[in-house]
Design an enzyme around this catalytic site. Structure first.
Site, short mmCIF file in Angstrom:
data_model
loop_
_atom_site.label_atom_id
_atom_site.label_comp_id
_atom_site.label_asym_id
_atom_site.label_seq_id
_atom_site.Cartn_x
_atom_site.Cartn_y
_atom_site.Cartn_z
N TYR A 161 28.67 24.21 3.36
CA TYR A 161 28.31 22.97 2.67
C TYR A 161 27.94 23.25 1.22
O TYR A 161 28.40 22.55 0.31
CB TYR A 161 27.13 22.33 3.41
N LYS A 165 29.55 21.83 -2.36
CA LYS A 165 28.74 21.08 -3.31
C LYS A 165 28.66 21.79 -4.67
O LYS A 165 28.61 21.14 -5.71
CB LYS A 165 27.34 20.84 -2.76
#
Length: 296
Positions: A161, A165
Site C-alpha cells: 500500500y 501511495k
C-alpha cells in the site's frame, strides 16, 4: 484562495461508498456545493441521489480499474450534468495485505492498478475539461504510509500500500508543476490513521516463507486489534479538505498548501522521516559532495 463565487462548486469524488469518501460527500453538501458521487458499485451509493436532491447530488458507477476509455467517457458524462467540473477528488483505493517477497510483483501490480494507474486514468479524463474551463482543482488522497511503510499491520502490511501511495505522492507533485500555468491546482492530502472501513483484500498467505513467520504473524495480529481503534475522525479530516479547497474555515488567511498532512500520527511520522533524512545527509555530506569530476 477562497471560493468567491456564489455558484456552488461541482465536485466529482471517487470511492464514496464508505470511509473518507462518504465523509467528504457529507461535508461538501453541508457547504452548499454539488457532488457527483462515484463508486465501483452503483448499488452502494444509489441512496445518495433522491428525487428531492438531484439539484445537488448525482450518483454514478465508476470503477477506476475499468480502463482509460471507460473512465474518460464516464467523466465526460458527469461533466455534462452541470456543465463543468470544479474539483475532482481521487479517493478510491484498495489495501492489499501481504509481505513483499511473499506477494512479489503480481501483488504489487494489483495494488498499483487501483491506487496508481486508476488514479492516473481519472486525472487524464479530468484534465481536458479543466483545461477548457481554464480552472479546476485536483485532489489526491495519499497516505502517511508513503512516509512510514515499514510497520506491518494496520489492515495490510504497508509495503504494498505504501509503495503505491508513494507513487501517488510523486505523481501529484509532478502534476502540480505541469498544470499550475493552466490555473489548475493540485492538493495532495496525506492522512494518518482514521477510523474508516477502507476496502481491504484478505492478507496474502498463499506463498508463506518460513523466515517471515514472526513478521507475518505480527501483521495478522495487528489487523485484528487495530481496526476500529484509530483516533482520527474522518468527518474532521474531510471538513479540512473542503476548507482548503474553498479557502474557508481552518484555511482562512493561509496560503495554498499543496500538501496537507492530517492527523497527529501523520505529522509525527513526516517529521521523523524528515529528521532521519537530514541527519543522514549531514553524516554523508562529504561523500555526496565529492562526486564532481576532478579539476584539470
Amino acid at each position: 484562495m477562497a471560493n468567491n463565487t456564489k455558484t456552488p462548486l461541482v465536485w466529482l469524488i471517487t470511492g464514496t461508498s464508505s470511509g473518507l469518501g462518504s465523509a467528504l460527500v457529507a461535508s461538501v453538501l453541508a457547504h452548499g456545493d454539488r457532488v457527483i458521487a462515484t463508486s465501483r458499485s452503483l448499488e452502494s451509493i444509489k441512496h445518495l441521489e433522491t428525487p428531492d436532491n438531484t439539484d445537488f447530488v448525482r450518483a454514478r458507477e465508476l470503477d477506476v480499474t475499468s480502463g482509460a476509455a471507460v473512465i474518460t467517457a464516464t467523466i465526460a458524462e458527469a461533466a455534462g450534468i452541470w456543465g463543468r467540473l470544479d474539483v475532482v477528488v481521487n479517493n478510491a483505493g484498495m489495501g492489499y495485505g501481504g509481505l513483499l517477497e511473499e506477494g512479489g510483483s503480481d501483488r504489487l501490480r494489483k495494488q498499483f492498478d487501483v491506487n496508481f494507474f486508476g488514479v492516473m486514468d481519472v486525472v487524464s479524463g479530468t484534465l481536458p475539461h479543466m483545461r477548457a474551463q481554464k480552472a479546476g482543482t485536483i485532489v489526491f488522497i495519499g497516505s502517511r504510509t508513503a512516509w512510514k511503510p515499514e510497520i506491518p499491520g494496520y489492515g495490510a502490511s504497508r509495503g504494498l500500500y505504501g509503495s503505491s501511495k508513494a507513487a501517488v505522492h510523486a505523481l501529484a507533485d509532478c502534476l502540480a508543476s505541469e498544470v499550475a500555468p493552466l490555473n489548475i491546482r493540485v492538493l495532495l492530502v496525506q492522512p494518518g490513521s482514521f477510523r474508516t472501513a477502507i476496502a481491504r483484500q484478505p492478507f496474502y498467505t498463499a506463498n508463506p516463507i518460513a523466515e517471515y513467520d514472526p513478521y507475518r504473524n505480527l501483521a495478522l495480529t495487528r489487523v485484528m486489534t487495530l481496526m476500529g481503534t484509530e483516533r482520527g475522525d474522518p468527518a474532521k479530516a474531510m471538513e479540512a479538505v473542503v476548507d482548503v479547497v474553498r479557502g474557508e474555515g481552518s484555511a482562512s488567511g493561509k496560503k495554498w498548501p499543496g500538501n496537507l498532512v492530517l492527523g497527529v500520527d501523520a505529522e509525527a511520522d513526516v517529521r521523523a522521516k524528515c529528521k532521519r533524512t537530514l541527519d543522514n545527509l549531514d553524516e554523508w555530506s562529504d561523500v555526496a559532495k565529492a562526486m564532481d569530476f576532478d579539476a584539470n
